[in-house]
Each structure stands twice: as structure tokens, then as C-alpha cells.
Design a protein around this motif. Structure first.
Motif, short mmCIF file in Angstrom:
data_model
loop_
_atom_site.label_atom_id
_atom_site.label_comp_id
_atom_site.label_asym_id
_atom_site.label_seq_id
_atom_site.Cartn_x
_atom_site.Cartn_y
_atom_site.Cartn_z
N ASN A 4 0.83 -1.21 0.00
CA ASN A 4 0.00 0.00 0.00
C ASN A 4 0.87 1.26 0.00
O ASN A 4 0.61 2.22 -0.73
N HIS A 8 1.01 4.05 -2.96
CA HIS A 8 0.70 5.45 -2.64
C HIS A 8 1.87 6.36 -3.00
O HIS A 8 1.69 7.47 -3.50
N SER A 67 1.96 7.15 -6.72
CA SER A 67 0.95 8.15 -7.08
C SER A 67 1.40 9.55 -6.68
O SER A 67 1.29 10.50 -7.45
N VAL A 68 1.91 9.66 -5.44
CA VAL A 68 2.40 10.95 -4.93
C VAL A 68 3.55 11.46 -5.79
O VAL A 68 3.64 12.65 -6.12
N THR A 86 0.58 17.51 -0.89
CA THR A 86 0.46 16.19 -1.52
C THR A 86 1.34 15.17 -0.79
O THR A 86 0.92 14.03 -0.54
N SER A 136 0.03 13.37 2.37
CA SER A 136 -0.92 12.24 2.27
C SER A 136 -0.21 10.91 2.53
O SER A 136 -0.88 9.87 2.67
N LEU A 137 1.13 10.93 2.61
CA LEU A 137 1.88 9.72 2.93
C LEU A 137 1.87 9.40 4.42
O LEU A 137 2.32 8.32 4.82
N PRO A 150 -0.12 6.00 5.41
CA PRO A 150 0.55 4.80 4.91
C PRO A 150 1.91 4.55 5.58
O PRO A 150 2.28 3.39 5.80
#
Length: 695
Positions: free
Chosen positions: A616, A620, A623-624, A643, A646-647, A650
Motif C-alpha cells: 500500500n 501510494h 501516485s504521490v 500532496t 498524504s503519505l 501509509p
């Protein structure tokens, strides 16, 4: 305590000297104030205010609001260790009893204090304050000896060193003289007036009359009062003429420190000299003569000037005629040099530069000009291609005025005279103005170049100076900076920021160094210069209001990026620190940073991802990374940080469910590689490990 005991007192100390150099007076007064306050505080003497006054012949300190007694205090006196002072049962030993008796306190009053990682008994001894009158002589001597100025001297058979010979000491506490002695000079309540107008000694009976008594004897002891007199009386002379003094704070401070009894006198000179450049006229007047130039309301220099006399007003006519005679001779010399210089235009002086040494290990001024032209060409191609020819022309002529007569006589006019000579020779105005602007800013926070040609020439000159002296190992150390390289570094940064130039420091310095050192020898020099410039940039950014941790996080990028971009990155980080997601993201990211080695494995193998949490996280991250690459290209640095945040979840899930340091080497290295990828992605904006959490 009765009312008399509570009454505040004041003291005055005057150190009479031979004439002090004007440049020493202001720092001497600053020292005198600071040292007096420190010494009074160290001696537990309170005060309301400490004022200092000074003229060329005296330094004065006056302290008011002093209590008649020192403040009482508790002194801690360390005795034997706790183990020696008390037995196993806590009973005082003979050592403790003897120590308490020697300090005049009871054994029961002893306390324990830590010292040098051990415990010791301490006697708390109450000390009552002594009368200030009793200890003041020693305090005043300390104040005198505390002054340390350049070029102190001994005189006669005296043993003390002071900036100039001391001729008298006056000390008063309220209405009483305070007596102390320094190398045969005994203090009294007597002072002296003006050396020529009122040379006799006279008595000062009380502090409030001190300034008035001196004024009656032609001494204005308050330096701020002398400044006011000079400005107000000068303007009174000039107002009917529709004129004013040319603003010159440095000259004003010098004149204030040169006179005890200022009397401004209006004088004039022949209008024929107004054909000389304005700056030349002003420099001649302010140079050795310390005369104030006068301008009209449109800023044009007139044929009037102000000389500040240190004698009585009845002597003004003599002062005027003498000043006019002297200034005429000076202007004649200046006109001779100027007219001689015009006989040979600047382009004809280029060859002369070969005969003038710039530095014994750096060649001639001609060599300097060639390096300057090389850097200017590089900047012209990058920043100003449409005016590159003008920039190269200004670089070629930049140092030619250094071999002219006027600049040899008045070095402070370098560049300024070059502009005039270039215009007289028919050079383009932008080229002429650039020759002047190459030396801007002349001091920290000073005026910056206005033209692009001048700005780029200034950057080129400063970059070459920094590179040249660093290549010889002649770098600033501590407070020593003989070649003003710090100021020049600040100048480069200030110009780039002011003009918003897309200049990358690393490229600029590499260009400057390449003509000085072989490639193999330049690496260490470059790194030293980059570190030096980073330090100056750090100071600038802190002064602009960015927090230290924010600056430190972005500073490592500063040599390889445009300063415009560095500023945007700082603003983005500063803004992101106000985001509610910041603290959680920072904590998660520091968990990553703390576990990865300095050089984490570079290759991430997707097939070795075993746990759902690491799969996961890897997905992620991909994408980031795609999103941040686009945002970075667009310069949306704040959005990059949002942005990246958002890590957070995870990353936390990964650490909660995955054992990074697995015994199986392939899994361990792959997980470290994954974390390394996260860190590299997050570090695209700043070194976020340097940031602190927000409370």
C-alpha cells in the motif's frame, strides 16, 4: 531607615584628555556608557539612568537615581563535601562545625548545593551594602581603566595606557568632590573650559550646573546639542538663499566630534568651479577640510559652503576668509587633475592597466578586467542578451578610471569619475552609469544598481573578487575581512533578489573560478565559497523573517537553484508549517529518516513487497511521486508539500505492521530502499529533517 537615607544621589566623572581623534569619540562614549552600567551593576549599585557626554577634550559619565547604600545580598560560600560534613546519621562533624564557625553562621543554617557533580555544604552569609560614598573612588577608577580603544598610548613616565594623555580628572557626588588618584593625577571638582576661549580651570559645585557652566566657558559638552546647533544655525544661514546642506551623516558626525563650541560660518567660492563634477566638488570640500557642501532646492551644488568653526562668533570673518583661500587652492588642484584626465579618454587607458598590480598573486588590473569581461559575457548571455555588447564594453572600461589623476588623489571617487570620463568620451550612457554602479552597494543595506548593465557588472566584479581571494586562501576569519568579501557577498545576494535575476550561484562562482584555478584544484575552493555564500544568504533570509529551521531546511538547495525559487520554497515551507497536517507528517517522515542509512539501497523491487502495508505504501508513493513531479515543474511548492503529507497514514501503517530490519537480507534491503524512495521524494522541496514541530 530615615528619609535622608532613602534619598537618591548622583555622580559625575569627567576624564580630561589631550585632543581625541574624531573617529574615536563615538565608540569611546558607547564603551563608557556600557562599562559604567556594567560596573555599577556588578557592585550592586542601582541607578535610574547613565548618560555620557563627550568633546575632543573630555569624556563624561553621569549616573542618577543611585541609592546611598549598595544593595544587600546573600553570598554563598562553599565548604567541605557533604560526606565530610555529616556522618552516616546526618550529624554534623567537626569539619561542618568549624566551617560554620569560620563563616559566622550556625551549623543548622548550612545548606547543600551541587558543584562539579558533587554535593557540598554551603554557608549563606548575609552581606549588608556599604555606603556608595565609601566605595565610589574605586568604582570610578575601574570605569576609567575599562576603556579600551585603538592606538592607546603611554606618555611621560606614566605606566597607564589610554587613548590620549589624561590631563585632569573631575569627580563629584552630588555637591561633594570624590577623590581618587590615577598615576599621579588626583581627581577634584575642577574642570576646564575651551582651550583658547576660556582656558582657566573652574569649580563645579553641583551636578545640575555642570552643562551650563561649561557652556558659559565655550564648551557644549552634550554631543547631541552640538549636532543640533550645527544643523539649525547652518540652515538659518542658508534659508534666505533657498539652499540647504548636502546630506552627509558621516561628515556631520565627524565635525560634531571635532569641536567643543560649534559656530557655523557661511563661505563661498568662484562659480567657475561649478563646471567640475558635483561629486568631485563635494569630496574636495569634505576631505581634509571637513566643509559642508550646499545645494539648492533642486539638488544642484551651489558655490556656497559651510565651515564649522571651533572659536567664537567674533572670529567668523577670519574663519571665512581662511576657508575660502584654502578651498580655492584645493579646487585648483582638482581642476588640474580633471582637465589632465580628459586629455586621454578611457579607452586609451586600457593598456595602462597592465602596469598596475591588482594583487601580486593575481596579476594586473588588465588581468582583472579580462576576468570581469568573461563573467560579464556569461551573465549577459543568460540574463541580458539584448544589451550584452554594452555589458562587455562596461567591463572593458570598468577599471580604467583607477589610473586617472583624480581617482589616484581621491580613491573614494572610483567609478563615479569613470562615469564622467566615459560620458565625456562619448560612450553610451548605460555603459557610463554601469562603470559607476559596479561598486554598489557600497555598504550593507546601501543603494543598489538601478540599471541591468550596472547590476550585472557589479555582480561580475564581486564574484571575481570573492573567487580570486578564496583561490589564494585569503578568506574572512572571525572579525577580520580585509578584502570586504562579506560585504561583496551580501551585495551579490541583494542585487539578485532586487532584480529577480535567474542566476544560479553555483554556475556564477564556477565561471568566476575557472579562469583562476585548474579544474583539479578548484573543487575545494568552490566548496569553501559555496559554504561562505550560504552563510551570508542565511543571514539575509533570517533578517527577512523566516524561522531558523525553515531557512536551514532549504539552504542546502540554495547554490544550485535560482534565489527566486529558494524564496518561493521558503514561503511554501513556512506556510505548510501552519497546516494542521504538518506535525503528524513531520513525525512520520522523521521515523523514515531515522532508520534509513546515509546511502539507502537505490533499487526497489516491487516483487519483494510481501506485506499489505508495504504494498500500500509503495503504491501510494508512486501516485504521490507522479503528482509532485508535475507540481514541481509548475513551481507549486506548497501543493507539493500538501500532496506529500498524504503519505502520513501509509507510513505509520507500514511501521506498525512491517518489520523493516528483517533477518532476510533481501527483504531488509528492499524495505530500506522503499523508505529511501520516500525520503528522496519528500526531499525534493527541502530537507524536512531540519524542521521542528509546531507547538
Amino acid at each position: 531607615m530615615d528619609q535622608a537615607t532613602n534619598q537618591k544621589i548622583s555622580f559625575l566623572l569627567e576624564i580630561g584628555t589631550e585632543d581625541l581623534p574624531a573617529r574615536f569619540l563615538s565608540p569611546a562614549l558607547q564603551q563608557l556608557k556600557e562599562n559604567a552600567e556594567t560596573i555599577l551593576t556588578e557592585n550592586f549599585i542601582g541607578f535610574s539612568e547613565v548618560k555620557v557626554y563627550g568633546t575632543p577634550r573630555r569624556l563624561t559619565v553621569m549616573a542618577t537615581g543611585i541609592p546611598p547604600l549598595q544593595e544587600g545580598r546573600i553570598r554563598e560560600i562553599f565548604g567541605p563535601s557533604r560526606k565530610v560534613a555529616f556522618d552516616e546519621n546526618g550529624t554534623p562533624t567537626k569539619a561542618a562545625q568549624g566551617f560554620a564557625r569560620s563563616q559566622g553562621v550556625s551549623v543548622e543554617s548550612l545548606v547543600i548545593r551541587n558543584k562539579n557533580k558533587g554535593e557540598y555544604v554551603v554557608a549563606l552569609v548575609e552581606e549588608k551594602g556599604l555606603p556608595v560614598r565609601q566605595i565610589l573612588p574605586d568604582i570610578l577608577k575601574r570605569i576609567v581603566f575599562s576603556l579600551h580603544l585603538p592606538k592607546s598610548m603611554r606618555w611621560g613616565n606614566n605606566n597607564i595606557k589610554f587613548v590620549r594623555p589624561i590631563r585632569w580628572l573631575m569627580a563629584i557626588l552630588d555637591r561633594e568632590a570624590v577623590t581618587f588618584e590615577i598615576d599621579g593625577i588626583v581627581s577634584t571638582n575642577m574642570t576646564r573650559g575651551h582651550r583658547f576661549l576660556s582656558p582657566a580651570a573652574f569649580k563645579v559645585k553641583e551636578l545640575p550646573s555642570y552643562k551650563k557652566l561649561l557652556a558659559n566657558n565655550y564648551v557644549i559638552v552634550d554631543q547631541e546639542e552640538r549636532r543640533r546647533i550645527i544643523l539649525e544655525k547652518s540652515q538659518k544661514l542658508l534659508t534666505p538663499l533657498g539652499a540647504r546642506l548636502v546630506e552627509d551623516e558621516e561628515l556631520l558626525q565627524t565635525v560634531v566630534n571635532l569641536v567643543e563650541y560649534p559656530v557655523p560660518v557661511l563661505a563661498d567660492f568662484s562659480k567657475t568651479y561649478l563646471n567640475l563634477p558635483k561629486e568631485l566638488l563635494i569630496t574636495v570640500m569634505r576631505g581634509h577640510q571637513k566643509y559642508f557642501a550646499v545645494e539648492d532646492n533642486e539638488g544642484r551644488v551651489t558655490n556656497k559652503f559651510i565651515v564649522v568653526s571651533n572659536t567664537g562668533e567674533d572670529n567668523s570673518e577670519t574663519v571665512r576668509s581662511g576657508a575660502e583661500r584654502v578651498i580655492k587652492a584645493r579646487f585648483e588642484d582638482a581642476r588640474f587633475y580633471f582637465e589632465e584626465d580628459l586629455r586621454k579618454p578611457l579607452p586609451g587607458r586600457i593598456e595602462e592597466l597592465k602596469r598596475v598590480v591588482f594583487h601580486e598573486r593575481l596579476g594586473s588590473l588588465f588581468d582583472k578586467a579580462r576576468r570581469l569581461a568573461s563573467i560579464a559575457e556569461f551573465l549577459g548571455d543568460k540574463i541580458l542578451p539584448e544589451s550584452k555588447d554594452k555589458l562587455l564594453r562596461s567591463a572593458l572600461l570598468a577599471k580604467t578610471d583607477l589610473v586617472t589623476g583624480v581617482v589616484r588623489e581621491f580613491p573614494e571617487l572610483q567609478g563615479i569619475m569613470g562615469k564622467y570620463y566615459a560620458l565625456y568620451a562619448g560612450e553610451d550612457r548605460e555603459v557610463a552609469e554601469a562603470i559607476e554602479e559596479q561598486y554598489l552597494p557600497s555598504h550593507s543595506g546601501g543603494k543598489l544598481p538601478t540599471s541591468d548593465v550596472g547590476a550585472l557588472l557589479s555582480i561580475s566584479d564581486k564574484a571575481d573578487n570573492i573567487a580570486a581571494f578564496f583561490s589564494l586562501g585569503l578568506t574572512p576569519t572571525g572579525s577580520e575581512d580585509p578584502f570586504a568579501l562579506r560585504r561583496q557577498a551580501f551585495g551579490i545576494i541583494a542585487i539578485i533578489m532586487d532584480k529577480n535575476y535567474g542566476i544560479i550561484m553555483r554556475e556564477l562562482i564556477q565561471k568566476a573560478v575557472e579562469s583562476l584555478l585548474p579544474v583539479n584544484d578548484s573543487r575545494r575552493c568552490l566548496e569553501n565559497i559555496f559554504k561562505f555564500l550560504e552563510g551570508r544568504l542565511e543571514t539575509v533570509l533570517l533578517d527577512q523573517g523566516f524561522s531558523p529551521d525553515t531557512v536551514n531546511s532549504v539552504l542546502p538547495f540554495s547554490m544550485g537553484r535560482e534565489l527566486i525559487e529558494i524564496k518561493k520554497r521558503l514561503e511554501a515551507v513556512q506556510k505548510f508549517k501552519g497546516n494542521e497536517k504538518f506535525n503528524d507528517f513531520l513525525i512520520a517522515l522523521k521515523r523514515v529518516h531515522n532508520i534509513i542509512p546515509k546511502e539507502p539501497p537505490a533499487a526497489l523491487n516491487i516483487e519483494l513487497l510481501m506485506d499489505e502495508a508495504e504494498k500500500n505504501l509503495a503504491g501510494h508513493l508512486e501516485s504521490v511521486r507522479r503528482d509532485t513531479e508535475v507540481l514541481l515543474k509548475e513551481g507549486e511548492f506548497y501543493e507539493v508539500l500538501v500532496t506529500l503529507s498524504s503519505l502520513t497514514e501509509p507510513i505509520n501503517l507500514f511501521f506498525d505492521h512491517v518489520l523493516v530490519m528483517d533477518k532476510r537480507e533481501s527483504l531488509r534491503l528492499n524495505r530500506l530502499a522503499l523508505l529511501g524512495e520516500i525520503w528522496r521524494t519528500a526531499s525534493a522541496i527541502a530537507d524536512l529533517s531540519k524542521l521542528s514541530s509546531v507547538a
